[in-house]
Design a protein around this motif. Structure first.
Motif, PDB file in Angstrom:
ATOM      1  N   TRP A 112       0.856  -1.190   0.000  1.00 16.08           N
ATOM      2  CA  TRP A 112       0.000   0.000   0.000  1.00 16.08           C
ATOM      3  C   TRP A 112       0.889   1.236   0.000  1.00 16.08           C
ATOM      4  N   TYR A 113       0.553   2.229  -0.810  1.00 13.97           N
ATOM      5  CA  TYR A 113       1.317   3.465  -0.843  1.00 13.97           C
ATOM      6  C   TYR A 113       1.069   4.219   0.462  1.00 13.97           C
ATOM      7  N   GLY A 114       2.010   4.059   1.401  1.00 12.78           N
ATOM      8  CA  GLY A 114       1.809   4.536   2.760  1.00 12.78           C
ATOM      9  C   GLY A 114       1.765   6.033   2.927  1.00 12.78           C
ATOM     10  N   SER A 115       2.263   6.793   1.947  1.00 12.23           N
ATOM     11  CA  SER A 115       2.202   8.252   2.027  1.00 12.23           C
ATOM     12  C   SER A 115       0.955   8.800   1.355  1.00 12.23           C
ATOM     13  N   GLY A 116       0.115   7.908   0.854  1.00 13.87           N
ATOM     14  CA  GLY A 116      -1.100   8.334   0.174  1.00 13.87           C
ATOM     15  C   GLY A 116      -2.341   8.136   1.032  1.00 13.87           C
ATOM     16  N   THR A 117      -3.449   7.899   0.385  1.00 15.17           N
ATOM     17  CA  THR A 117      -4.736   7.757   1.056  1.00 15.17           C
ATOM     18  C   THR A 117      -4.875   6.379   1.682  1.00 15.17           C
ATOM     19  N   PRO A 118      -5.244   6.284   2.960  1.00 15.71           N
ATOM     20  CA  PRO A 118      -5.540   4.973   3.554  1.00 15.71           C
ATOM     21  C   PRO A 118      -6.868   4.439   3.016  1.00 15.71           C
ATOM     22  N   PRO A 119      -6.998   3.140   2.825  1.00  9.92           N
ATOM     23  CA  PRO A 119      -8.259   2.574   2.340  1.00  9.92           C
ATOM     24  C   PRO A 119      -9.424   2.902   3.279  1.00  9.92           C
ATOM     25  N   GLY A 120     -10.472   3.444   2.715  1.00  6.63           N
ATOM     26  CA  GLY A 120     -11.648   3.837   3.489  1.00  6.63           C
ATOM     27  C   GLY A 120     -11.749   5.325   3.692  1.00  6.63           C
ATOM     28  N   ALA A 121     -10.641   6.046   3.606  1.00  7.64           N
ATOM     29  CA  ALA A 121     -10.662   7.505   3.711  1.00  7.64           C
ATOM     30  C   ALA A 121     -10.982   8.106   2.348  1.00  7.64           C
ATOM     31  N   ALA A 122     -11.368   9.372   2.349  1.00  3.29           N
ATOM     32  CA  ALA A 122     -11.711  10.038   1.096  1.00  3.29           C
ATOM     33  C   ALA A 122     -10.480  10.116   0.192  1.00  3.29           C
ATOM     34  N   GLY A 123     -10.671   9.780  -1.077  1.00  2.00           N
ATOM     35  CA  GLY A 123      -9.574   9.761  -2.033  1.00  2.00           C
ATOM     36  C   GLY A 123      -9.381   8.361  -2.575  1.00  2.00           C
ATOM     37  N   ALA A 124      -8.312   8.185  -3.333  1.00  2.00           N
ATOM     38  CA  ALA A 124      -8.033   6.887  -3.950  1.00  2.00           C
ATOM     39  C   ALA A 124      -6.831   6.246  -3.273  1.00  2.00           C
TER      40      ALA A 124
END
Length: 224
Positions: A112-124
């Motif tokens: 998982w791209y750890g600096s990006g959006t966590p699954p379930g949060a707004a965004g991709a």
């Protein structure tokens, strides 16, 4: 002071936009450059038909999106249709700017791209996995066989399970590739998930795949 703040904000947005563009380009290059040495038919597709560019769903047949959750790290991903139950580890970017997938000696792990959006949060939220290794299929080997309406579950560190419904499955050839459309959010404010691996045909001469498999899903429920 107001002008300075506006210039600072504009610069920050520009930097963020450039960083996102570099990440998307890197993901595209990652899909072109992952190598493997699994015995294959010389003229057969590996992980999907590159001419079947997409299987978008009828929106009327899909559930309504759920309200995005607070941020929490993913711990495991379950894909019931494929029988996949895999641990998830945070990954950064490699030298090309792509999400660095788990090592080849961990073929059952999803990155998982750890600096990006966590699954379930707004965004991709972006998750990557190998399609195969030098000796065997890997965790996302059958990713291209998924269909709209099927579910993906992500177990999070806050004890909640984010339930996603697949709404699009695409095997995207490198020619005319639109990285923003493939990996960016499809609906502003919605919690979305991208599952990404290599696909298309495997070229033994260059040891590269001809396409990317991109499965898009959005949050439709939660559990514990």
């Amino acid at each position: 002071m107001t002008d300075d703040r506006e210039r600072t904000t504009g610069t920050g947005r520009l930097i963020t936009g450039l960083a996102w563009a570099v990440l998307l380009l890197g993901l595209w290059l990652w899909g072109r450059g992952v190598t493997a040495d699994v015995p294959r038919s010389p003229d057969g597709p590996t992980t999907g038909d590159v001419f079947a560019i997409g299987r978008p769903a009828d929106p009327a047949r899909l559930p309504r999106p759920a309200q995005p959750l607070n941020e929490a790290r993913p711990q495991r991903i379950d894909i019931p249709r494929l029988g996949v139950q895999a641990p998830v580890v945070a990954r950064g970017l490699d030298a090309r700017g792509a999400v660095d997938p788990p090592p080849f000696d961990q073929p059952g792990v999803v990155g998982w791209y750890g600096s990006g959006t966590p699954p379930g949060a707004a965004g991709a939220a972006l998750m990557v996995g190998h399609v195969d290794t030098e000796t065997r299929p890997a965790v996302f080997y059958k990713l291209s066989t998924l269909e709209p309406g099927q579910t993906v579950r992500v177990v999070r560190s806050d004890g909640r399970i984010a339930v996603f419904t697949i709404d699009d499955v695409r095997v995207l050839p490198r020619d005319g590739f639109d990285a923003g459309r493939a990996y960016g959010p499809h609906v502003p404010g919605r919690a979305e998930l991208r599952l990404i691996t290599c696909g298309g045909t495997f070229d033994r001469a260059t040891r590269t795949y001809s396409a990317n498999v991109v499965v898009s899903a959005y949050l439709t429920g939660t559990g514990r």
